[in-house]
Design a protein around this motif. Sequence first.
Motif, short mmCIF file in Angstrom:
data_model
loop_
_atom_site.label_atom_id
_atom_site.label_comp_id
_atom_site.label_asym_id
_atom_site.label_seq_id
_atom_site.Cartn_x
_atom_site.Cartn_y
_atom_site.Cartn_z
N ALA A 73 0.83 -1.21 0.00
CA ALA A 73 0.00 0.00 0.00
C ALA A 73 0.86 1.26 0.00
CB ALA A 73 -0.92 -0.01 1.21
N ARG A 74 1.88 1.28 0.83
CA ARG A 74 2.76 2.46 0.89
C ARG A 74 3.50 2.66 -0.43
NH1 ARG A 74 3.93 -0.02 6.11
NH2 ARG A 74 2.75 1.09 7.72
N ARG A 75 3.93 1.57 -1.02
CA ARG A 75 4.63 1.66 -2.31
C ARG A 75 3.70 2.22 -3.38
NH1 ARG A 75 6.22 -3.21 -2.37
NH2 ARG A 75 4.58 -4.10 -3.68
N ASN A 76 2.47 1.74 -3.42
CA ASN A 76 1.51 2.23 -4.40
C ASN A 76 1.16 3.70 -4.15
OD1 ASN A 76 1.47 -0.26 -5.60
ND2 ASN A 76 -0.49 -0.89 -4.72
N ALA A 77 1.03 4.08 -2.89
CA ALA A 77 0.73 5.47 -2.57
C ALA A 77 1.86 6.38 -3.04
CB ALA A 77 0.51 5.63 -1.07
N GLY A 78 3.09 5.96 -2.82
CA GLY A 78 4.22 6.76 -3.28
C GLY A 78 4.28 6.89 -4.78
N ALA A 79 3.99 5.78 -5.47
CA ALA A 79 4.03 5.80 -6.94
C ALA A 79 2.97 6.72 -7.53
CB ALA A 79 3.86 4.39 -7.47
N ARG A 80 1.88 6.95 -6.79
CA ARG A 80 0.79 7.79 -7.29
C ARG A 80 0.83 9.20 -6.70
NH1 ARG A 80 -4.14 3.27 -6.93
NH2 ARG A 80 -2.77 1.50 -7.40
N GLY A 81 1.87 9.50 -5.95
CA GLY A 81 1.99 10.83 -5.38
C GLY A 81 0.99 11.11 -4.28
N LEU A 82 0.57 10.07 -3.56
CA LEU A 82 -0.45 10.23 -2.53
C LEU A 82 0.10 10.02 -1.12
CD1 LEU A 82 -3.30 8.18 -4.26
CD2 LEU A 82 -3.17 10.67 -4.05
N ASP A 83 1.39 9.77 -0.99
CA ASP A 83 1.92 9.40 0.32
C ASP A 83 1.86 10.52 1.34
OD1 ASP A 83 3.74 10.57 -1.40
OD2 ASP A 83 5.46 9.51 -0.60
N ASP A 84 1.69 11.77 0.90
CA ASP A 84 1.56 12.87 1.86
C ASP A 84 0.13 13.03 2.36
OD1 ASP A 84 0.63 13.71 -0.63
OD2 ASP A 84 1.16 15.80 -0.28
N ARG A 85 -0.81 12.25 1.80
CA ARG A 85 -2.21 12.38 2.21
C ARG A 85 -2.77 11.10 2.80
NH1 ARG A 85 -6.16 13.47 -1.43
NH2 ARG A 85 -5.04 13.19 -3.38
N VAL A 86 -1.93 10.10 3.03
CA VAL A 86 -2.44 8.84 3.55
C VAL A 86 -1.45 8.28 4.57
CG1 VAL A 86 -1.39 7.44 1.71
CG2 VAL A 86 -3.43 6.60 2.91
N GLU A 87 -2.00 7.66 5.60
CA GLU A 87 -1.22 7.01 6.65
C GLU A 87 -1.67 5.56 6.73
OE1 GLU A 87 -0.45 7.34 11.49
OE2 GLU A 87 -2.20 8.30 10.57
N PHE A 88 -0.71 4.66 6.82
CA PHE A 88 -1.02 3.25 6.98
C PHE A 88 -0.46 2.78 8.32
CE2 PHE A 88 -0.92 3.75 2.32
CZ PHE A 88 -2.22 3.34 2.05
N VAL A 89 -1.32 2.15 9.12
CA VAL A 89 -0.92 1.73 10.45
C VAL A 89 -1.16 0.24 10.61
CG1 VAL A 89 -1.16 3.94 11.60
CG2 VAL A 89 -3.17 2.53 11.31
N GLU A 90 -0.17 -0.44 11.16
CA GLU A 90 -0.25 -1.88 11.39
C GLU A 90 -0.77 -2.10 12.80
OE1 GLU A 90 2.57 -5.90 11.17
OE2 GLU A 90 3.30 -3.96 10.39
#
Length: 252
Positions: A73-90
């Motif tokens: 999920a984090r990899r895909n968010a980064g590839a789409r330029g969305l990593d500054d708007r999403v947080e993933f928590v385990e």
Amino acid sequence: MTDTPPRLSRLVFHGPLSEPRADGMVRRLAATRPRSVLDIGCGWAEMLLRLLAAVPEAKGTGIDIDGEDLTRARRNAGARGLDDRVEFVEESALGTPRGPADVVLCLGASQALTTAEPSTAEALRELRRLVNDGGRVLLGEGFWERPPTESELSGMWPGAAASDHHDLATLLDLAVEAGFRPEWTETADRREWEEFESGYQADLEVWLAGHPEHPLAAGTRERLDRHRAQWMSYRGVLGIAYLTLVPVTAAG
């Protein structure tokens, strides 16, 4: 060819969901202009990322206990330029304090919200707690297309029982009892199920065909054959409903 089994690279969504259906869901949810999106049991969070891409002002949080899926999920968010708007928590979603949100996604993950069995009624009450008035819940939930026979149940997951799921009408009634009105009701079709189940196994089937003597081959073969037999037992019996639910605003 890789020397170790690959994992789920053929799947876009971790469930029987087609691109056209997903596009329609995203359009409906985006039209509500959410500012916050919470994804319960997000996996690699494909639906969450698509919704954030459609609503540039929204921010999202995905919760899951599978670290490997969250890495994807984090990899895909980064590839789409969305990593500054999403947080993933385990972490577990049980009793989560991370809501309420304007949109709550719970696709095949209602069991993560409660220890009750069956989980549906209590999970729906939790989802009502987690969504803001005026928001939306997108619930993907199993239901029986028809009552399963004892023979079919014996071939499904371990301990499968007729009480594990409701029929579609009862599922909708439970949503209403939990404080929702169903804006949109749709169910996965046979093609979506076949694409999902085939895609779920395909990477490993191809790997196994090329590595029949690999140290991991015997265990992989056993898992593949067991899952295929389970699928054949619930094929045409188990359905998935996708419900877009509107919370009823409390009086007063």
